[in-house]
Design a protein around this motif. Sequence first.
Motif, PDB file in Angstrom:
ATOM      1  N   VAL A   1       0.837  -1.197   0.000  1.00 44.82           N
ATOM      2  CA  VAL A   1       0.000   0.000   0.000  1.00 44.82           C
ATOM      3  C   VAL A   1       0.882   1.261   0.000  1.00 44.82           C
ATOM      4  O   VAL A   1       1.982   1.259   0.553  1.00 44.82           O
ATOM      5  CB  VAL A   1      -0.948  -0.084   1.231  1.00 44.82           C
ATOM      6  CG1 VAL A   1      -0.235   0.257   2.517  1.00 44.82           C
ATOM      7  CG2 VAL A   1      -2.173   0.731   1.044  1.00 44.82           C
TER       8      VAL A   1
ATOM      9  N   SER B   1       0.855  -2.933   5.045  1.00 47.77           N
ATOM     10  CA  SER B   1      -0.220  -2.276   5.810  1.00 47.77           C
ATOM     11  C   SER B   1      -0.329  -2.923   7.194  1.00 47.77           C
ATOM     12  O   SER B   1      -0.485  -2.225   8.203  1.00 47.77           O
ATOM     13  CB  SER B   1      -1.550  -2.347   5.061  1.00 47.77           C
ATOM     14  OG  SER B   1      -1.806  -3.667   4.611  1.00 47.77           O
TER      15      SER B   1
ATOM     16  N   ASP C   1      -6.050 -13.364   4.045  1.00 49.13           N
ATOM     17  CA  ASP C   1      -5.292 -13.268   2.793  1.00 49.13           C
ATOM     18  C   ASP C   1      -5.246 -14.603   2.060  1.00 49.13           C
ATOM     19  O   ASP C   1      -5.117 -15.656   2.695  1.00 49.13           O
ATOM     20  CB  ASP C   1      -3.840 -12.849   3.115  1.00 49.13           C
ATOM     21  CG  ASP C   1      -3.057 -12.426   1.878  1.00 49.13           C
ATOM     22  OD1 ASP C   1      -3.561 -11.586   1.105  1.00 49.13           O
ATOM     23  OD2 ASP C   1      -1.932 -12.926   1.681  1.00 49.13           O
ATOM     24  N   VAL C   2      -5.369 -14.524   0.737  1.00 50.53           N
ATOM     25  CA  VAL C   2      -4.956 -15.644  -0.105  1.00 50.53           C
ATOM     26  C   VAL C   2      -3.501 -15.313  -0.438  1.00 50.53           C
ATOM     27  O   VAL C   2      -3.237 -14.229  -0.956  1.00 50.53           O
ATOM     28  CB  VAL C   2      -5.771 -15.688  -1.415  1.00 50.53           C
ATOM     29  CG1 VAL C   2      -5.205 -16.719  -2.363  1.00 50.53           C
ATOM     30  CG2 VAL C   2      -7.230 -15.974  -1.130  1.00 50.53           C
TER      31      VAL C   2
ATOM     32  N   ASP D   1      -7.962  -4.337   1.223  1.00 48.57           N
ATOM     33  CA  ASP D   1      -6.912  -4.286   0.190  1.00 48.57           C
ATOM     34  C   ASP D   1      -6.722  -5.686  -0.406  1.00 48.57           C
ATOM     35  O   ASP D   1      -5.617  -6.104  -0.695  1.00 48.57           O
ATOM     36  CB  ASP D   1      -5.597  -3.752   0.774  1.00 48.57           C
ATOM     37  CG  ASP D   1      -4.618  -3.300  -0.309  1.00 48.57           C
ATOM     38  OD1 ASP D   1      -5.053  -3.081  -1.458  1.00 48.57           O
ATOM     39  OD2 ASP D   1      -3.413  -3.159  -0.004  1.00 48.57           O
TER      40      ASP D   1
HETATM   41  C1  LIG Z   1      -2.643  -5.486  -2.957  1.00 49.15           C
HETATM   42  S1  LIG Z   1      -2.144  -6.916  -2.102  1.00 49.15           S
HETATM   43  C2  LIG Z   1      -2.197  -6.414  -0.392  1.00 49.15           C
HETATM   44  C3  LIG Z   1      -1.082  -5.467  -0.014  1.00 49.15           C
HETATM   45  C4  LIG Z   1      -0.976  -5.212   1.468  1.00 49.15           C
HETATM   46  N1  LIG Z   1      -2.173  -4.594   1.992  1.00 49.15           N
HETATM   47  C5  LIG Z   1       0.251  -4.379   1.767  1.00 49.15           C
HETATM   48  O1  LIG Z   1       0.114  -3.181   2.074  1.00 49.15           O
HETATM   49  O2  LIG Z   1       1.361  -4.909   1.672  1.00 49.15           O
HETATM   50  C6  LIG Z   1      -3.550  -7.953  -2.238  1.00 49.15           C
HETATM   51  C7  LIG Z   1      -3.479  -9.274  -1.473  1.00 49.15           C
HETATM   52  O3  LIG Z   1      -4.795  -9.838  -1.438  1.00 49.15           O
HETATM   53  C8  LIG Z   1      -4.739 -11.215  -1.810  1.00 49.15           C
HETATM   54  N2  LIG Z   1      -6.059 -11.571  -2.350  1.00 49.15           N
HETATM   55  C9  LIG Z   1      -6.508 -11.485  -3.619  1.00 49.15           C
HETATM   56  N3  LIG Z   1      -7.784 -11.901  -3.711  1.00 49.15           N
HETATM   57  C10 LIG Z   1      -8.178 -12.228  -2.434  1.00 49.15           C
HETATM   58  C11 LIG Z   1      -9.402 -12.732  -1.868  1.00 49.15           C
HETATM   59  N4  LIG Z   1     -10.487 -12.959  -2.599  1.00 49.15           N
HETATM   60  N5  LIG Z   1      -9.425 -12.964  -0.545  1.00 49.15           N
HETATM   61  C12 LIG Z   1      -8.333 -12.738   0.232  1.00 49.15           C
HETATM   62  N6  LIG Z   1      -7.156 -12.278  -0.258  1.00 49.15           N
HETATM   63  C13 LIG Z   1      -7.073 -12.027  -1.569  1.00 49.15           C
HETATM   64  C14 LIG Z   1      -3.580 -11.248  -2.811  1.00 49.15           C
HETATM   65  O4  LIG Z   1      -3.071 -12.557  -2.990  1.00 49.15           O
HETATM   66  C15 LIG Z   1      -2.582 -10.315  -2.121  1.00 49.15           C
HETATM   67  O5  LIG Z   1      -1.869 -11.030  -1.145  1.00 49.15           O
END
Ligand SMILES: C[S@@+](CC[C@H](N)C(=O)[O-])C[C@H]1O[C@@H](n2cnc3c(N)ncnc32)[C@H](O)[C@@H]1O
Length: 248
Positions: free
Chosen positions: A63, A93, A113-114, A180
């Motif tokens: 983020v 984050s 998280d996935v 996020d």
């Molecule tokens: C933009 S990144 C998050 C960045 C984090 N907030 C940071 O600041 O470092 C999005 C994350 O959400 C996960 N993700 C994607 N689809 C998802 C879902 N349906 N449920 C949970 N996590 C998911 C992705 O694999 C990734 O790890």
Amino acid sequence: MELDRNTQLNIQNFVKSLTKADEAEIQNYIYEIQEDHKFHDSIAAKANTGSGEKPFSFRMLAVDVSSRTALYVLCRTLKPNVVVETGVASGMSSSFILRALDKNAKGKLYSIDVPWHTVKNIWQHNPDDAVIHEQPIETKSGWIIPDRLRDRWDLTLGKTSEKLPPLLEKIAPVDVFFHDSAHTYENMVWEFQTIWPNLRKGGVMMAHNINKHSAFADFEKSVGGTSFKLSGLNNDGREMFSGGKAKA
Ligand SMILES: C[S@@+](CC[C@H](N)C(=O)[O-])C[C@H]1O[C@@H](n2cnc3c(N)ncnc32)[C@H](O)[C@@H]1O
């Protein structure tokens, strides 16, 4: 971490609009996190892996600086007991939220998280994948979170559509929520609609990447009240917006 005056004012206005806290208090927290060298050094140490190239989940997915600072300041101001975030990746984050809870000496962060590694493999046919060099570390959600901040962290692995409702049954009401994860219209609206009745009065919902489509704006219209926007630059220099909404 040095923030220019405009960024600081931007964050200050955002947090003030959502919490009604006074400007001097907010400014103090902005200063506090900027000067927290021990914290920034521990993140930097984790980000510098052996290969010399910073892992993708940190370099491109983390983020933006305005939003991560706003999350810290929000959590310092509101002193939440329960924080929920969806989307961890490297854990940038999460680290800022956890540092705020650590300073408050109270509260817990529940993240869903996935692992980015799994999502990346699904994206394999996207030509943009040319820039993604997999590192073993990418398989672990939250790998960048400093070890000493992990006591206040609870990680659930899986899709938010499956994991958020049972989590909320256990831990609601929520004081601060941060979205996020998957930024599809459907997922964003679903997460907002799911969290809103579980957010306590005065609690704050915050979402990253609200400029992708109208999910945040549509949700705001459906529940009324005012939302506030925060702009920031992502790691590749693109302007992004986070939205915040306090529950009256
Ligand atoms: C933009 S990144 C998050 C960045 C984090 N907030 C940071 O600041 O470092 C999005 C994350 O959400 C996960 N993700 C994607 N689809 C998802 C879902 N349906 N449920 C949970 N996590 C998911 C992705 O694999 C990734 O790890």
